[in-house]
Scaffold this motif. Structure first.
Motif, PDB file in Angstrom:
ATOM      1  N   UNK A  19     100.757  87.157   2.962  1.00 55.41           N
ATOM      2  CA  UNK A  19     101.949  86.953   3.181  1.00 55.41           C
ATOM      3  C   UNK A  19     102.594  86.799   1.453  1.00 55.41           C
ATOM      4  N   UNK A  20     103.783  87.335   1.509  1.00 61.35           N
ATOM      5  CA  UNK A  20     104.384  87.357  -0.087  1.00 61.35           C
ATOM      6  C   UNK A  20     105.376  86.561  -0.342  1.00 61.35           C
ATOM      7  N   UNK A  21     105.514  85.655  -1.363  1.00 65.41           N
ATOM      8  CA  UNK A  21     106.622  84.894  -1.681  1.00 65.41           C
ATOM      9  C   UNK A  21     106.963  85.338  -2.979  1.00 65.41           C
ATOM     10  N   UNK A  22     108.324  84.705  -3.433  1.00 67.15           N
ATOM     11  CA  UNK A  22     108.745  84.656  -4.701  1.00 67.15           C
ATOM     12  C   UNK A  22     108.028  83.887  -5.817  1.00 67.15           C
ATOM     13  N   UNK A  23     108.742  83.235  -6.690  1.00 69.66           N
ATOM     14  CA  UNK A  23     108.066  82.277  -7.595  1.00 69.66           C
ATOM     15  C   UNK A  23     107.538  81.127  -7.045  1.00 69.66           C
ATOM     16  N   UNK A  24     106.114  80.983  -7.482  1.00 73.88           N
ATOM     17  CA  UNK A  24     105.288  79.561  -7.099  1.00 73.88           C
ATOM     18  C   UNK A  24     105.862  78.622  -8.060  1.00 73.88           C
ATOM     19  N   UNK A  25     106.499  78.663  -8.872  1.00 73.14           N
ATOM     20  CA  UNK A  25     106.512  77.765  -9.742  1.00 73.14           C
ATOM     21  C   UNK A  25     107.887  76.865  -9.694  1.00 73.14           C
ATOM     22  N   UNK A  26     108.973  77.405  -9.148  1.00 69.37           N
ATOM     23  CA  UNK A  26     110.273  76.588  -8.856  1.00 69.37           C
ATOM     24  C   UNK A  26     109.887  75.245  -8.240  1.00 69.37           C
ATOM     25  N   UNK A  27     110.699  74.228  -8.489  1.00 70.50           N
ATOM     26  CA  UNK A  27     110.550  73.000  -7.927  1.00 70.50           C
ATOM     27  C   UNK A  27     111.685  72.576  -7.165  1.00 70.50           C
ATOM     28  N   UNK A  28     111.559  71.972  -5.834  1.00 72.11           N
ATOM     29  CA  UNK A  28     112.646  71.575  -5.128  1.00 72.11           C
ATOM     30  C   UNK A  28     112.308  70.065  -4.768  1.00 72.11           C
ATOM     31  N   UNK A  29     113.285  69.455  -4.414  1.00 74.78           N
ATOM     32  CA  UNK A  29     113.112  67.925  -3.936  1.00 74.78           C
ATOM     33  C   UNK A  29     113.507  68.081  -2.520  1.00 74.78           C
TER      34      UNK A  29
ATOM     35  N   UNK B 261      97.936  84.305   0.268  1.00 74.41           N
ATOM     36  CA  UNK B 261      99.332  83.794  -0.213  1.00 74.41           C
ATOM     37  C   UNK B 261      99.552  84.683  -1.655  1.00 74.41           C
ATOM     38  N   UNK B 262     100.527  85.470  -1.670  1.00 74.38           N
ATOM     39  CA  UNK B 262     100.620  85.950  -3.045  1.00 74.38           C
ATOM     40  C   UNK B 262     102.021  85.742  -3.268  1.00 74.38           C
TER      41      UNK B 262
ATOM     42  N   UNK C 162     107.461  80.458   9.263  1.00 73.42           N
ATOM     43  CA  UNK C 162     107.670  81.801  10.084  1.00 73.42           C
ATOM     44  C   UNK C 162     106.717  82.858   9.531  1.00 73.42           C
ATOM     45  N   UNK C 163     106.824  83.027   8.046  1.00 70.32           N
ATOM     46  CA  UNK C 163     106.028  84.208   7.342  1.00 70.32           C
ATOM     47  C   UNK C 163     104.561  83.820   7.767  1.00 70.32           C
ATOM     48  N   UNK C 164     103.995  82.461   7.642  1.00 65.09           N
ATOM     49  CA  UNK C 164     102.576  82.157   7.614  1.00 65.09           C
ATOM     50  C   UNK C 164     102.484  82.412   8.998  1.00 65.09           C
ATOM     51  N   UNK C 165     103.161  82.364  10.107  1.00 65.48           N
ATOM     52  CA  UNK C 165     102.717  82.304  11.317  1.00 65.48           C
ATOM     53  C   UNK C 165     102.586  83.607  11.981  1.00 65.48           C
ATOM     54  N   UNK C 166     103.240  84.716  11.209  1.00 67.68           N
ATOM     55  CA  UNK C 166     103.203  85.918  11.734  1.00 67.68           C
ATOM     56  C   UNK C 166     101.946  86.774  11.662  1.00 67.68           C
ATOM     57  N   UNK C 167     101.899  87.826  12.382  1.00 68.78           N
ATOM     58  CA  UNK C 167     100.414  88.394  12.210  1.00 68.78           C
ATOM     59  C   UNK C 167     100.478  89.246  10.896  1.00 68.78           C
ATOM     60  N   UNK C 168      99.007  89.416  10.533  1.00 68.31           N
ATOM     61  CA  UNK C 168      98.771  90.004   9.205  1.00 68.31           C
ATOM     62  C   UNK C 168      98.072  89.240   8.263  1.00 68.31           C
ATOM     63  N   UNK C 169      97.191  89.758   7.358  1.00 69.11           N
ATOM     64  CA  UNK C 169      96.276  89.095   6.364  1.00 69.11           C
ATOM     65  C   UNK C 169      96.827  88.385   5.299  1.00 69.11           C
TER      66      UNK C 169
END
Length: 215
Positions: A101-111, A166-167, A92-99
């Protein structure tokens, strides 16, 4: 609730009990991939409640009330996901309007495991719960792949054709329960004679389609 369900199972003469536990049962474990018999006291509330329920069911099973199979489910995603879960939030963040989008840590891994694979695994586990010779057992339910958040977001942006910036905030202080998560699935493959079929890319495509249908 778990105790009440176990009581009801006993009163109904149920011989087998399957319990849906969680990856957060491993929230006190330092190393990943997580192995079923390498457990520690959880540092996260959901994990603590799951271990408490597992312990109660183990005591019931070892005292002959029923056979119990515990499935420790890793990060489920797919159509119908709760909107507060990470995958639908990211979509939903990526689909929203705007140039950007911010996320938390990029390094966390999930299965990440697709919901239909989870359903199929539960269906497979019914036979195991009925036929198993040990009164109590625990099986991880995941893909065995720890996917970094950065890769998941990249999959979503590619599928959506998004050109947003993507930040990530890799300086973000993580909670104790936010360590890398990955399942050791050797026992799952041996016991269930099965492993997940859905790739992350295909699962994300189906999830995006499902969210579009809900809109």
């Amino acid at each position: 609730m778990t105790s009440s369900l176990a009581d009801h199972a006993g009163q109904a003469g149920c011989k087998s009990f399957i319990y849906a536990s969680s990856v957060y049962a491993y929230s006190g474990v330092e190393k990943s991939p997580f192995v079923e018999d390498e457990i520690a006291i959880p540092v996260e509330m959901l994990g603590a409640s799951k271990i408490a329920s597992e312990s109660l069911l183990k005591a019931r099973a070892k005292n002959g009330q029923f056979n119990c199979l515990v499935l420790r489910v890793f990060t489920v995603y797919g159509p119908g996901s709760v909107p507060t879960q990470f995958v639908p939030i990211a979509i939903n963040k990526i689909k929203q309007a705007g140039k950007r989008v911010k996320f938390g840590s990029s390094l966390v891994k999930r299965d990440f495991i697709y919901v239909e694979d989870v359903a199929e695994a539960f269906a497979k586990s019914v036979r195991v719960a009925i036929e198993q010779y040990d009164s109590y057992d625990v099986i991880n339910l995941g893909t065995g792949i720890g996917t970094p958040v950065r890769k998941l977001v990249s999959e979503i942006t590619d599928i959506l054709g998004s050109k947003k910036d993507i930040l990530f905030n890799d300086d973000l202080q993580l909670r104790p329960g936010d360590r890398d998560q990955c399942a050791d699935i050797k026992k799952m493959k041996k016991k269930l004679q099965w492993q997940p079929k859905t790739t992350l890319n295909q699962g994300i495509q189906w999830t995006i389609a499902g969210l579009s249908d809900e809109e």
